[in-house]
Scaffold this active site. Sequence first.
Site, PDB file in Angstrom:
ATOM      1  N   HIS A  84     -11.356  -4.142   8.972  1.00 58.69           N
ATOM      2  CA  HIS A  84     -11.920  -4.066   7.616  1.00 58.69           C
ATOM      3  C   HIS A  84     -13.269  -3.334   7.609  1.00 58.69           C
ATOM      4  O   HIS A  84     -14.075  -3.555   6.715  1.00 58.69           O
ATOM      5  CB  HIS A  84     -12.139  -5.471   7.030  1.00 58.69           C
ATOM      6  N   GLU A 123       0.803  -1.221   0.000  1.00 54.61           N
ATOM      7  CA  GLU A 123       0.000   0.000   0.000  1.00 54.61           C
ATOM      8  C   GLU A 123       0.836   1.271   0.000  1.00 54.61           C
ATOM      9  O   GLU A 123       0.504   2.249  -0.675  1.00 54.61           O
ATOM     10  CB  GLU A 123      -0.967   0.007   1.188  1.00 54.61           C
TER      11      GLU A 123
END
Lengths: 328, 355
Positions: A129, A60
Amino acid sequence: MRELSFAQALHEALDIAMEADERVFIMGEDIGVYGGAFGVTGDLVHKFGEDRVMDTPIAELGTAGAAVGAAVAGSRPILEFQFSDFSGLAMEQIVNQAAKMRYMLGGKVNVPVVFRMPCGSGTGAAAQHSQSLEAWFAHVPGLKVIEPSTPADAKGMLLAAIEDPDPVLIFEHKLLYKIKGDVPEGHYLTPIGKAHVAREGRDVTVVAAAIMVHKALEAAEILQAEGIEVEVVDLRSIRPIDTATIIASVKKTTRLACIYEGVKTLGIGAEISALVAESEAFDYLDAPILRLGGAESPIPYSPILEKAAVPQVDGIVEALRNLVKGRI
Amino acid sequence: MATLVFIFEIETGLMNSALKKANLGKNQRPFYANTSPAALKEALRKMHLVRMFEEMAEDSYIRGLTHGTMHLSIGQEASAVGITMGLRKTDYITSTHRGHGHCIGKGAEAKYMFAEFFGKEEGYCKGRGGSMHIADPETGNLGANGIVGGGLPLATGAALAIKQQKRDDVAVCFFGDGASNEGAFHESLNLAAVWKLPVVYVCENNGYGMSVSTDRSMSVPNVADRASSYNMPGVIVDGNNIADVAEAMVVATERARRGEGPTLIECKTYRTRGHSRSDRNKYRTKEEIEEWKARDPIPLFEKELLDMGIFKQADIDAVQASVKAEIEDGFNFARSGTDPVPEDVTRDVYAREIA
């Protein structure tokens, strides 16, 4: 007008943008033949090829920075975070680089990058999440933070984000991907920085974003049967925030409730409350300002607890009823 | 002094055709054989410009004329100039907090850099960046960076854009030994290798990440050793020898322009000044500093130019005199620059002003 899902509307925006401008490309984890974790990129790789619909390694920080670097070097990258929670790994590049580069260099570069940020709870994916982190990024000058609630706005705002010369983070609540709505054909822009009055009413203003707009509209329907008229302002853009629309609505209804899924404390409700308190609308208030936000906890796994961690329609109905009837 | 490995590796098949055909007579190495006297003079001029710019900047700070901090690269000029001297304007660099040399190497003018130092509107960043963000984007410099490792993903992305746009430019990423311990280093080099991006990673290994030596912070003796993890060439050069640096850079740049992917070049060098203005040199010895000062890259380059008969002492004196004048003019230009007005504090945060 035809109906599309929120995910289909985003897909259409990507398709239109990539068709119109060869500088536009999208990168992310599993966005190629897999089609994206939530199916947004779908079949785009077959149309535009792997060079413009790029599967990335799971990296990321590196890919966020690569998107920023590509933007500065004349491309128009879109980076899909598989879950916005993973942006924690890329904070450096978003906050220290993308947001500040233009300013630090005296306004001599543009950073036209888009970060797509699937967010929110309700999928049973638990604490890492399911977050709603838009307030984090909205705290950083140099970034723009948007959060559409309808398929039509998802398409128009993503197109606006791609054409914007500054870095834009678009938060996409995961429970919205499947909702359907009318979506205009072809290219159009929904301006960044403009809220939308999704329902008019005279008794209380609800300022909400993303999925909370839908919950507020449901609550408004229920309360209408009791004679309470709720005005729902769909915020759409967190930074810049549409102060004028919020103030005008509060002056009309004399009551304000902020409803958002992010953690209540120091969240977007604090900002909305403060900007109303600082404005001429303060004198119009007939009741204390109400905030309904996420619980002071990570998002839990248990479905019972997960529901309890974010505002739900029943709670919204009760809170608004009490607000209007002067019980708080 | 840390163990230095002065190796210049030219991989068979990677050497550029110009080098192959070069007349290597008169004991001249490729750098001297293939670089015109004008280009050699320009390289020497830039090395002096970097040095004198930093000496003047340091002096201004000590005299209280500027605020903030600065990171001086005195002793590292051969790497900054050797890497950038062959680049095009359309090639990109990303730079570091120790970036004055990179900025000048890529084509910036001292007067606008001084103006930035003094926080003036005439500065490259209009006084918003200062020493740590100094850059002239017009010359392909995407910025010095206050974050260690911050430029690694950015250069990687610039290289991705070059590839997407089907250009044959390159992106060059300066970083330090300290940055090679950051996660950004791993992610960036892996991405560049997987995608075969036209990028050259240039580690200026000056032996210390602020006060902590590479011996204490790295699991391998050389940053270049890490290149094998990414299946890319890792080249170690004497960072105080401009010829060594420039020759390695020619090979890496040509490889990148041919679309064969990234290279990692490690320039072994040393900063003779402290990390920043707060440094009291408690972590290294005077002897170590003196040893490196004896290997100052500027006299080293000048001696080679004289020994080979490329320049006479008078030529070198003339270069120095012209740089001295440029520095004085630049300093005076900056001192009389325009101060920003407080009302402009939010200008240029966004491309279009927002509410």
